[in-house]
Scaffold this motif. Sequence first.
Motif, short mmCIF file in Angstrom:
data_model
loop_
_atom_site.label_atom_id
_atom_site.label_comp_id
_atom_site.label_asym_id
_atom_site.label_seq_id
_atom_site.Cartn_x
_atom_site.Cartn_y
_atom_site.Cartn_z
N ARG A 139 72.17 61.47 53.83
CA ARG A 139 71.85 60.08 53.51
C ARG A 139 70.43 59.73 53.93
O ARG A 139 69.72 58.99 53.23
N ASN A 142 67.78 61.21 51.48
CA ASN A 142 67.66 60.49 50.22
C ASN A 142 66.77 59.26 50.30
O ASN A 142 66.42 58.68 49.27
N THR A 143 66.39 58.81 51.50
CA THR A 143 65.59 57.60 51.64
C THR A 143 64.08 57.87 51.55
O THR A 143 63.30 56.92 51.49
N VAL A 147 61.15 64.15 48.06
CA VAL A 147 61.99 65.20 48.64
C VAL A 147 61.65 66.51 47.93
O VAL A 147 61.81 66.63 46.71
N GLU A 159 75.79 67.79 49.66
CA GLU A 159 75.07 66.52 49.73
C GLU A 159 75.10 65.89 51.12
O GLU A 159 74.13 65.24 51.52
N GLY A 163 71.42 66.06 51.22
CA GLY A 163 71.10 64.97 50.31
C GLY A 163 71.26 65.37 48.86
O GLY A 163 71.64 66.51 48.54
N SER A 164 70.97 64.45 47.98
CA SER A 164 71.10 64.70 46.54
C SER A 164 69.80 64.47 45.77
O SER A 164 69.68 64.86 44.62
N LYS A 165 68.83 63.86 46.41
CA LYS A 165 67.57 63.53 45.74
C LYS A 165 66.64 64.74 45.75
O LYS A 165 66.51 65.45 46.76
N THR A 166 66.01 65.01 44.62
CA THR A 166 65.03 66.09 44.52
C THR A 166 63.85 65.62 43.68
O THR A 166 63.99 65.42 42.48
N GLU A 185 67.79 66.59 39.60
CA GLU A 185 67.95 65.34 38.88
C GLU A 185 67.15 65.41 37.58
O GLU A 185 66.26 66.26 37.43
#
Length: 337
Positions: A139, A142-143, A147, A159, A163-166, A185
């Motif tokens: 989490r 992702n902020t 990333v 995740e 995390g999930s953001k790339t 993504e």
Amino acid sequence: MFQKTPKTWCLRLLPVLLFFIALVIYHCPYVILRRYIDTSKFLNSSKSLCGGRLIQWESLNFNINRTKQLFLKLEDFFWREHVSKLALPYGIKGSEPLLLKVLAVTANYQVPADIDNLECRTCVVIGNGFSIKNSSLGRMINTYDVVIRLNDAPVRGYENDVGSKTTMRFFYPESASSDPRLHNEPDTLMVLVPFKQQDLQWLKEILYNEKRGRKGFWKPPPQIWVADVNKIRVLDPHFLWQTANRLLQIPLRHRSKQSVHPTTGILAVFVALNYCDVVHIAGFGYPNSRTIGQPIHYYGNDTMKSMKNSYHDLKHEAETLKRLKDSGAVMYLNSDS
């Protein structure tokens, strides 16, 4: 003798009950707020460091150049001279014809404007090391504004830790996933790090749907690679040269039979230092070389044994990352890295 009725007991217990309810009402929002603060404390502190980050660059013996564009662009070859004295992986000498064809198709060479225009860019580079496993950093990761991930490291199913953001994924053909849509993504920039001419040749064959070559790779790259051409970038070899020559200070021509090159991870950290105002890292570091059976990634079953014939100086890179940390240039998110 006077006997207390149930009603009397209830009245006496009422203040205790009200106190307990008030305590719960007060404490729950605090716990929730505290969790939010713990999750975002690194990011909030990093934002506050944008204007006054103290980095002891003199102790690192190199300077950061924020004006250098990250990715190669077609205009370099037509509107101004782009002379390179070095061949890949540290320059483009001899690779110009391949680059012309590749860059003519990709046609996009910038970082998205919503990131490029930020007054302060907070970035995190996620290594593939075992140390990030069970870290619950997802989490927080992702902020960040940017990333950066490496090679074919998976995201789905991990995740909570990674995390999930790339925003960007650095890769080369042997480390490419056959379906980059699976763990990225739609807006992820796929950044090719060309180590040799065959890497550019591979990308050209993919883009032009030509017959795939198989020679010159230490591991067979994907023969089918489904990616959005608008999201493909080619990293300027200047950054790999700077990483090797200035950051790691390794000779370009090594005395040993086997050349030594920077890992994709240390390269990504150096690129982040040249682009971001705040750089944090997680998932870096390898286990002690004596622990041959220790997993080296947060995924899969690879161990230190698989790194036996590596052309990377892992010990030297670990020492360099420590220097970066001690100077204030980077900060670790997980203390076990």
